[in-house]
Design a protein around this motif. Structure first.
Motif, PDB file in Angstrom:
ATOM      1  N   ASP A  97      38.122  49.124  39.630  1.00  0.00           N
ATOM      2  CA  ASP A  97      36.873  48.392  39.826  1.00  0.00           C
ATOM      3  C   ASP A  97      36.913  47.652  41.162  1.00  0.00           C
ATOM      4  OD1 ASP A  97      34.659  46.675  39.740  1.00  0.00           O
ATOM      5  OD2 ASP A  97      34.725  46.585  37.564  1.00  0.00           O
ATOM      6  N   PRO A  98      35.925  47.878  42.044  1.00  0.00           N
ATOM      7  CA  PRO A  98      35.913  47.184  43.347  1.00  0.00           C
ATOM      8  C   PRO A  98      35.876  45.670  43.238  1.00  0.00           C
ATOM      9  CG  PRO A  98      34.407  49.050  43.382  1.00  0.00           C
ATOM     10  CD  PRO A  98      34.852  48.878  41.959  1.00  0.00           C
ATOM     11  N   ASN A  99      35.508  45.129  42.077  1.00  0.00           N
ATOM     12  CA  ASN A  99      35.541  43.681  41.916  1.00  0.00           C
ATOM     13  C   ASN A  99      36.966  43.143  41.989  1.00  0.00           C
ATOM     14  OD1 ASN A  99      32.734  43.207  41.534  1.00  0.00           O
ATOM     15  ND2 ASN A  99      32.884  44.043  39.478  1.00  0.00           N
ATOM     16  N   TYR A 100      37.930  43.992  41.675  1.00  0.00           N
ATOM     17  CA  TYR A 100      39.332  43.574  41.730  1.00  0.00           C
ATOM     18  C   TYR A 100      39.966  44.064  43.034  1.00  0.00           C
ATOM     19  CZ  TYR A 100      38.603  42.403  36.867  1.00  0.00           C
ATOM     20  OH  TYR A 100      38.113  41.847  35.702  1.00  0.00           O
ATOM     21  N   THR A 101      39.325  43.718  44.128  1.00  0.00           N
ATOM     22  CA  THR A 101      39.852  43.954  45.468  1.00  0.00           C
ATOM     23  C   THR A 101      39.666  42.667  46.268  1.00  0.00           C
ATOM     24  OG1 THR A 101      37.715  44.809  46.245  1.00  0.00           O
ATOM     25  CG2 THR A 101      39.308  46.415  45.412  1.00  0.00           C
ATOM     26  N   TYR A 102      40.298  42.600  47.420  1.00  0.00           N
ATOM     27  CA  TYR A 102      40.115  41.435  48.286  1.00  0.00           C
ATOM     28  C   TYR A 102      39.975  41.914  49.719  1.00  0.00           C
ATOM     29  CZ  TYR A 102      45.107  42.045  49.302  1.00  0.00           C
ATOM     30  OH  TYR A 102      46.329  42.555  49.671  1.00  0.00           O
ATOM     31  N   LYS A 234      43.180  52.656  55.922  1.00  0.00           N
ATOM     32  CA  LYS A 234      42.633  51.489  55.234  1.00  0.00           C
ATOM     33  C   LYS A 234      41.377  51.870  54.451  1.00  0.00           C
ATOM     34  CE  LYS A 234      44.321  48.091  58.581  1.00  0.00           C
ATOM     35  NZ  LYS A 234      43.930  46.977  59.505  1.00  0.00           N
ATOM     36  N   ILE A 235      41.016  50.981  53.517  1.00  0.00           N
ATOM     37  CA  ILE A 235      39.855  51.207  52.656  1.00  0.00           C
ATOM     38  C   ILE A 235      38.712  50.305  53.096  1.00  0.00           C
ATOM     39  CG2 ILE A 235      38.973  51.064  50.291  1.00  0.00           C
ATOM     40  CD1 ILE A 235      41.815  51.541  49.314  1.00  0.00           C
ATOM     41  N   ILE A 236      37.528  50.876  53.167  1.00  0.00           N
ATOM     42  CA  ILE A 236      36.320  50.122  53.519  1.00  0.00           C
ATOM     43  C   ILE A 236      35.474  49.966  52.262  1.00  0.00           C
ATOM     44  CG2 ILE A 236      34.221  50.087  54.906  1.00  0.00           C
ATOM     45  CD1 ILE A 236      35.661  51.851  56.937  1.00  0.00           C
ATOM     46  N   GLY A 237      35.085  48.736  51.986  1.00  0.00           N
ATOM     47  CA  GLY A 237      34.234  48.460  50.835  1.00  0.00           C
ATOM     48  C   GLY A 237      33.146  47.478  51.199  1.00  0.00           C
ATOM     49  N   VAL A 251      39.176  46.362  52.806  1.00  0.00           N
ATOM     50  CA  VAL A 251      39.585  45.757  51.544  1.00  0.00           C
ATOM     51  C   VAL A 251      40.908  46.370  51.071  1.00  0.00           C
ATOM     52  CG1 VAL A 251      37.211  45.272  50.836  1.00  0.00           C
ATOM     53  CG2 VAL A 251      38.285  47.421  50.144  1.00  0.00           C
ATOM     54  N   GLU A 252      41.568  45.631  50.184  1.00  0.00           N
ATOM     55  CA  GLU A 252      42.795  46.102  49.547  1.00  0.00           C
ATOM     56  C   GLU A 252      42.647  45.929  48.036  1.00  0.00           C
ATOM     57  OE1 GLU A 252      45.442  47.530  50.642  1.00  0.00           O
ATOM     58  OE2 GLU A 252      45.122  47.383  52.826  1.00  0.00           O
ATOM     59  N   ARG A 253      43.216  46.843  47.275  1.00  0.00           N
ATOM     60  CA  ARG A 253      43.205  46.703  45.821  1.00  0.00           C
ATOM     61  C   ARG A 253      44.150  45.576  45.428  1.00  0.00           C
ATOM     62  NH1 ARG A 253      43.070  52.603  45.751  1.00  0.00           N
ATOM     63  NH2 ARG A 253      40.965  53.244  45.142  1.00  0.00           N
ATOM     64  N   LEU A 254      43.688  44.778  44.483  1.00  0.00           N
ATOM     65  CA  LEU A 254      44.462  43.609  44.077  1.00  0.00           C
ATOM     66  C   LEU A 254      45.588  43.971  43.115  1.00  0.00           C
ATOM     67  CD1 LEU A 254      44.709  40.566  44.370  1.00  0.00           C
ATOM     68  CD2 LEU A 254      43.023  40.288  42.538  1.00  0.00           C
ATOM     69  N   TYR A 255      45.396  45.056  42.354  1.00  0.00           N
ATOM     70  CA  TYR A 255      46.396  45.401  41.344  1.00  0.00           C
ATOM     71  C   TYR A 255      46.781  46.870  41.456  1.00  0.00           C
ATOM     72  CZ  TYR A 255      44.659  41.029  39.465  1.00  0.00           C
ATOM     73  OH  TYR A 255      44.279  39.725  39.335  1.00  0.00           O
ATOM     74  N   ARG A 256      48.028  47.158  41.087  1.00  0.00           N
ATOM     75  CA  ARG A 256      48.526  48.527  41.087  1.00  0.00           C
ATOM     76  C   ARG A 256      49.518  48.680  39.940  1.00  0.00           C
ATOM     77  NH1 ARG A 256      53.763  48.464  43.109  1.00  0.00           N
ATOM     78  NH2 ARG A 256      54.325  46.557  44.255  1.00  0.00           N
TER      79      ARG A 256
END
Length: 569
Positions: A97-102, A234-237, A251-256
């Motif tokens: 979920d993109p909400n869990y990125t920063y 890198k990821i663009i959101g 952006v970066e994913r917050l969890y993995r």
């Protein structure tokens, strides 16, 4: 016929397999059982009579057995607000979920949106141009990559570096015009069969008229999308910036997911856990919830999932004082409400039935018609009439006219717990005494006159006739119906909810409980009102209600059988 049976089995078994695969085990099992029983009834010659019960069997399994099984199962889980998903769904949302990125930095990426226009109106066929450190990159519509059912969890796309007038994307060539120019000056991108015209840019006043359509594209395609910039890895959101506008960021994913060594019972094993990419610390998982640790060392709730909690919901009713107090008050009131409502309506109905059964009473049909009106008027209309026309504390006929005429102060019918309870009993008695009058009148007319003639010869009076003949024989018919009425009143949600919604509220209760709430209205509030929906806790109370009403039904059967034995003797 056999082709129809084969098609029926294919439908039911296929649907059952699909439901089991999607974790609807009870409903899938119901379909398997229904398919087996129907095959048995049709194939087995000895079960021929049961063929006619097949429609009833299907409805019984789907509308009675399945809800009971689902409610019992839910009572042992934490299913409710914050714990709706399965564990797998919760993990997928944390990971994708993109909400869990920063955002990697606060600097936004320049972009411009191009769209195909039809009849001067933009469509959902669009292309993005990004300006990253002075270099242009092209991105097309992101494709769904992670989804559950019809819900798309994540869309993914790629960016392609613009090094010349033409850019190749998966074999499709896009031509930028004019070129070479800056991002702001490019106004058209042409492919083999389409023309993409400028739709939106942050700093272009001429394109602000298309802001609404851009926001619709964000909601449909971009809010849960990520573009991979292959040059930088890198990821663009897209995110809402501090000025309230949608902008693109790295952006970066917050969890993995990661494997960690876990020691359990003296044994060390590898276990897959969810790790915070910033702190490299695993999330805490407890009782169907994932927690992260903030910079102050406090646990922060992230997401919950439906988990088995055993008897926790049932124990909570009796061990948590903030719940057990209101629950016991509601339980006692439910018993009192049912008992007094049934007894009062029966006594009033019996008095009217005895009067109407007197052959010397003139105009019996007129009186009978008038007395049955409260039962004939639609239930909710009668309740709302009492609520708004009679018992209303401001303009109701009692407080505004009758009580002042008698020199009495107005009564707080809905704001005082004792008057509110009395109001509920009065209204329910008014609505149910015609039913009691009708069944009592029918029972009285079934008593043979010869019994009274014999009693008269023995010198019995009216009281002796009523005590030794009328009332005992009346109970043989009415007693089972009184118990059924008690069970119905026990779950009479409609009157309680329409009259005053269970109010006034109990002070200090942590759950949405009112002084006139009965168990069923309390369950409704737990499930659908208040700060959160506690379906598991509500289901636990529903199971208790089911046991109580089931006990009342068994008592009803026992009493009915006892009276039948008396009649046979």
């Amino acid at each position: 016929m056999w082709l129809l049976l084969i098609a029926f089995n294919a439908l039911f078994i296929g649907a059952g397999v699909y439901l089991v695969q999607n974790s609807y085990y009870e409903l899938g099992a119901i379909l398997f059982i229904a398919s087996f029983l129907i095959d048995l009834f049709i194939i087995n010659p000895r079960a021929y009579p049961y063929r006619y019960t097949i429609p009833a069997l299907i409805f019984l399994l789907l509308l009675v057995v399945y809800p009971i099984c689902f409610t019992i199962k839910t009572a042992f889980t934490n299913y409710g607000t914050g714990h709706i998903f399965t564990r797998q769904e919760a993990v997928e949302r944390l990971l994708y979920d993109p909400n869990y990125t920063y955002t990697e930095s606060e600097e936004a990426i320049g972009f411009k949106v191009f769209s195909v226009f039809e009849d001067s109106k933009p469509t959902d066929d669009f292309i993005l141009l990004f300006d990253i450190n002075g270099e242009l990159y092209l991105g097309d519509v992101p494709s769904p990559s992670k989804q559950r059912g019809k819900e798309i969890l994540l869309r993914e796309g790629k960016t392609y570096k613009v090094t010349s007038e033409e850019v190749s994307v998966d074999g499709k060539v896009f031509k930028l015009s004019p070129f070479p120019e800056s991002l702001e000056n490019i106004n058209m991108i042409v492919s083999a069969d389409k023309e993409y015209k400028s739709l939106y840019a942050l700093d272009d006043p001429a394109l602000q008229k298309n802001t609404y359509h851009f926001i619709m594209l964000v909601q449909k395609y971009l809010a849960n999308a990520e573009y991979l910039n292959q040059d930088q890895g890198k990821i663009i959101g897209i995110r809402v910036d501090t000025d309230g506008k949608w902008k693109f960021f790295f952006v970066e994913r917050l969890y993995r997911l990661a494997y960690r060594e876990i020691e359990e019972d003296g044994k060390v094993s590898q276990k897959m856990v969810i790790v915070n990419t910033r702190t490299n610390e695993p999330l805490i998982e407890d009782k169907g919830s994932f927690y992260d640790i903030d910079e102050n060392g406090n646990q922060v709730f992230l997401m919950g999932y439906t988990a088995w909690v055993g008897l926790e919901n049932f124990l909570r009713i009796f061990t948590d004082k903030r719940i057990s107090g209101p629950f016991m008050n509601i339980f006692v009131w439910t018993i009192m409400w049912s008992l007094f409502s049934v007894l009062l309506s029966f006594l009033i109905g019996l008095v009217f039935a005895l009067a109407l059964n007197n052959e010397r009473l003139r105009g019996r049909n007129v009186y009978r018609t008038l007395l049955i009106i409260p039962w004939a008027v639609p239930y909710f209309i009668s309740v709302l009439t009492w609520k708004n026309g009679i018992l209303n504390e401001t303009y109701g006929i009692l407080n505004k006219i009758i009580l002042p005429f008698l020199g009495l102060d107005p009564v707080k019918w809905f704001n005082d717990q004792y008057w509110a309870k009395l109001a509920c009993i009065i209204v329910n008695t008014w609505l149910t005494f015609p039913y009691m009058m009708t069944i009592s009148l029918g029972a009285l007319q079934s008593i043979p006159d010869e019994l009274y003639e014999v009693a008269a010869i023995d010198g019995a009076g009216k009281w002796q006739n009523f005590r030794h003949i009328t009332f005992p024989l009346l109970l043989t018919v009415v007693a089972p119906l009184l118990i059924s009425s008690f069970a119905f009143t026990f779950n009479n949600f409609t009157l309680i909810y329409l009259l005053n919604s269970g109010g006034p509220p109990m002070v200090g209760a942590t759950t949405p409980a009112g002084h006139t709430d009965i168990l069923i209205s309390y369950v409704y509030k737990l499930a659908f009102e208040g700060r959160g929906q506690e379906f598991g806790f509500a289901s636990a109370i529903s199971v208790i209600i089911f046991v109580l009403v089931g006990g009342i039904s068994l008592l009803n059967f026992k009493i009915s059988g006892a009276f039948e034995e008396i009649r046979n003797e």
